[in-house]
Motif scaffolding. Structure first.
Motif, mmCIF file in Angstrom:
data_model
loop_
_atom_site.group_PDB
_atom_site.id
_atom_site.type_symbol
_atom_site.label_atom_id
_atom_site.label_comp_id
_atom_site.label_asym_id
_atom_site.label_seq_id
_atom_site.Cartn_x
_atom_site.Cartn_y
_atom_site.Cartn_z
ATOM 1 N N ILE A 144 -32.336 4.441 -25.209
ATOM 2 C CA ILE A 144 -31.251 5.245 -25.782
ATOM 3 C C ILE A 144 -31.280 4.991 -27.280
ATOM 4 C CG2 ILE A 144 -28.753 5.528 -25.927
ATOM 5 C CD1 ILE A 144 -28.765 4.754 -22.905
ATOM 6 N N VAL A 145 -31.340 6.082 -28.058
ATOM 7 C CA VAL A 145 -31.580 5.952 -29.490
ATOM 8 C C VAL A 145 -30.414 6.416 -30.364
ATOM 9 C CG1 VAL A 145 -34.078 6.087 -29.209
ATOM 10 C CG2 VAL A 145 -32.769 8.188 -29.584
ATOM 11 N N GLY A 146 -29.328 6.860 -29.772
ATOM 12 C CA GLY A 146 -28.189 7.295 -30.575
ATOM 13 C C GLY A 146 -27.145 7.965 -29.718
ATOM 14 N N GLY A 147 -26.119 8.503 -30.384
ATOM 15 C CA GLY A 147 -25.075 9.174 -29.641
ATOM 16 C C GLY A 147 -24.013 9.744 -30.540
ATOM 17 N N THR A 148 -23.020 10.372 -29.914
ATOM 18 C CA THR A 148 -21.891 10.963 -30.630
ATOM 19 C C THR A 148 -20.595 10.521 -29.958
ATOM 20 O OG1 THR A 148 -21.791 12.960 -29.267
ATOM 21 C CG2 THR A 148 -23.264 13.017 -31.193
ATOM 22 N N GLY A 149 -19.471 10.747 -30.647
ATOM 23 C CA GLY A 149 -18.166 10.405 -30.083
ATOM 24 C C GLY A 149 -18.054 8.911 -29.828
ATOM 25 N N LEU A 150 -17.663 8.538 -28.613
ATOM 26 C CA LEU A 150 -17.546 7.115 -28.268
ATOM 27 C C LEU A 150 -18.893 6.404 -28.292
ATOM 28 C CD1 LEU A 150 -14.945 7.182 -25.351
ATOM 29 C CD2 LEU A 150 -14.607 6.390 -27.686
ATOM 30 N N PHE A 151 -19.979 7.177 -28.283
ATOM 31 C CA PHE A 151 -21.321 6.592 -28.291
ATOM 32 C C PHE A 151 -21.993 6.686 -29.661
ATOM 33 C CE2 PHE A 151 -21.019 8.151 -23.737
ATOM 34 C CZ PHE A 151 -20.552 6.932 -23.264
ATOM 35 N N ARG A 152 -21.210 6.879 -30.720
ATOM 36 C CA ARG A 152 -21.768 6.946 -32.078
ATOM 37 C C ARG A 152 -22.509 5.642 -32.374
ATOM 38 N NH1 ARG A 152 -17.221 8.137 -35.204
ATOM 39 N NH2 ARG A 152 -17.586 10.312 -34.667
ATOM 40 N N LEU A 153 -23.697 5.763 -32.953
ATOM 41 C CA LEU A 153 -24.579 4.627 -33.278
ATOM 42 C C LEU A 153 -24.994 3.850 -32.025
ATOM 43 C CD1 LEU A 153 -22.897 3.289 -36.552
ATOM 44 C CD2 LEU A 153 -24.942 4.710 -36.360
ATOM 45 N N ALA A 154 -25.106 4.541 -30.907
ATOM 46 C CA ALA A 154 -25.456 3.886 -29.643
ATOM 47 C C ALA A 154 -26.875 3.334 -29.662
ATOM 48 C CB ALA A 154 -25.317 4.881 -28.481
ATOM 49 N N ARG A 155 -27.028 2.257 -28.929
ATOM 50 C CA ARG A 155 -28.345 1.721 -28.605
ATOM 51 C C ARG A 155 -28.246 1.196 -27.191
ATOM 52 N NH1 ARG A 155 -25.424 -1.920 -31.218
ATOM 53 N NH2 ARG A 155 -25.707 -4.147 -30.919
ATOM 54 N N GLY A 156 -29.349 1.215 -26.480
ATOM 55 C CA GLY A 156 -29.301 0.725 -25.116
ATOM 56 C C GLY A 156 -30.469 1.214 -24.306
ATOM 57 N N TYR A 157 -30.263 1.244 -22.997
ATOM 58 C CA TYR A 157 -31.339 1.648 -22.101
ATOM 59 C C TYR A 157 -30.763 2.316 -20.864
ATOM 60 C CZ TYR A 157 -30.077 -2.532 -19.469
ATOM 61 O OH TYR A 157 -29.390 -3.471 -18.745
ATOM 62 N N ALA A 158 -31.608 3.126 -20.246
ATOM 63 C CA ALA A 158 -31.258 3.784 -18.987
ATOM 64 C C ALA A 158 -32.281 3.373 -17.942
ATOM 65 C CB ALA A 158 -31.270 5.304 -19.165
ATOM 66 N N LEU A 159 -31.809 3.014 -16.773
ATOM 67 C CA LEU A 159 -32.677 2.764 -15.629
ATOM 68 C C LEU A 159 -32.534 3.959 -14.699
ATOM 69 C CD1 LEU A 159 -31.866 -0.991 -14.895
ATOM 70 C CD2 LEU A 159 -33.847 -0.051 -16.107
ATOM 71 N N ALA A 160 -33.650 4.589 -14.387
ATOM 72 C CA ALA A 160 -33.645 5.772 -13.527
ATOM 73 C C ALA A 160 -34.397 5.474 -12.245
ATOM 74 C CB ALA A 160 -34.293 6.946 -14.249
ATOM 75 N N GLN A 161 -33.858 5.971 -11.140
ATOM 76 C CA GLN A 161 -34.481 5.784 -9.826
ATOM 77 C C GLN A 161 -34.318 7.080 -9.041
ATOM 78 O OE1 GLN A 161 -32.942 2.381 -7.735
ATOM 79 N NE2 GLN A 161 -34.593 2.430 -6.245
ATOM 80 N N THR A 162 -35.433 7.620 -8.564
ATOM 81 C CA THR A 162 -35.379 8.877 -7.822
ATOM 82 C C THR A 162 -34.652 8.666 -6.509
ATOM 83 O OG1 THR A 162 -37.427 9.614 -8.848
ATOM 84 C CG2 THR A 162 -36.754 10.741 -6.822
#
Length: 183
Positions: A144-162
């Motif tokens: 995760i490289v950014g965001g808007t609103g409550l996620f402004r200046l966001a950093r992080g990661y997403a774990l995806a599983q089918t």
């Protein structure tokens, strides 16, 4: 005096319970004082088939049809995000952007997607994901490289599983996301 102490204790407990119930079942926020850590759990519904697909191919390379990985195919998406894996589950947002087949020898999708939310305090907020999705792995980690609103200046990661996929290319993918923002 004892009644006042009991009243304060009950008021405090009532406030904690009310705050806990105000949090969405799919999202939790923890304010550490310097940063806010948000965890989200939702399902991404990518539908390529039918009369109203949420993902459509917009471009392809000359050799895409001869590639076992569909290398060079590019799709635009407007996928619903729900609380549960059922398509009728409560809608909490939409994933909009594009992904393309970036692997010549394996199924690696380059994802450029904005995950925008429409539920609760997250309404109008979004985070941006820009990462390679090794789609055949059981669990995939993406940046995760950014965001808007409550996620402004966001950093992080997403774990995806089918969760499920069919031969038409339709897929339901569970996401567990951790986002860190500043207070």
């Amino acid at each position: 005096m004892e009644k006042v102490v009991l009243l304060v204790i009950f008021a405090t407990i009532f406030t904690w319970v009310a705050q806990a119930q105000n949090q969405s079942s799919w999202a939790k926020r923890v304010d550490t004082g310097k940063e806010v850590v948000t965890t989200l759990q939702f399902y991404f519904h990518d539908k390529l088939s039918g009369s109203n697909p949420s993902a459509v191919q917009i471009a392809q390379a000359s050799g895409t049809n001869n590639s076992s990985t569909l290398f060079g195919a590019l799709l635009m998406i407007d996928d619903p995000l729900t609380i549960g894996p059922e398509p009728t589950s409560k809608l909490v947002g939409r994933a909009r952007g594009l992904y393309g087949s970036a692997g010549q020898t394996d199924m690696g999708l380059i994802m450029v997607v904005s995950y925008g939310f429409t539920d609760g305090i997250y309404q109008g907020s979004s985070f941006s994901l820009l990462s390679l999705n090794p789609a055949m792995n059981p669990v995939r980690e993406m940046a995760i490289v950014g965001g808007t609103g409550l996620f402004r200046l966001a950093r992080g990661y997403a774990l995806a599983q089918t969760y499920s996929a069919n031969s038409n290319g339709d897929a339901i993918v569970g996401y567990n996301v951790t986002i860190v923002t500043y207070v």
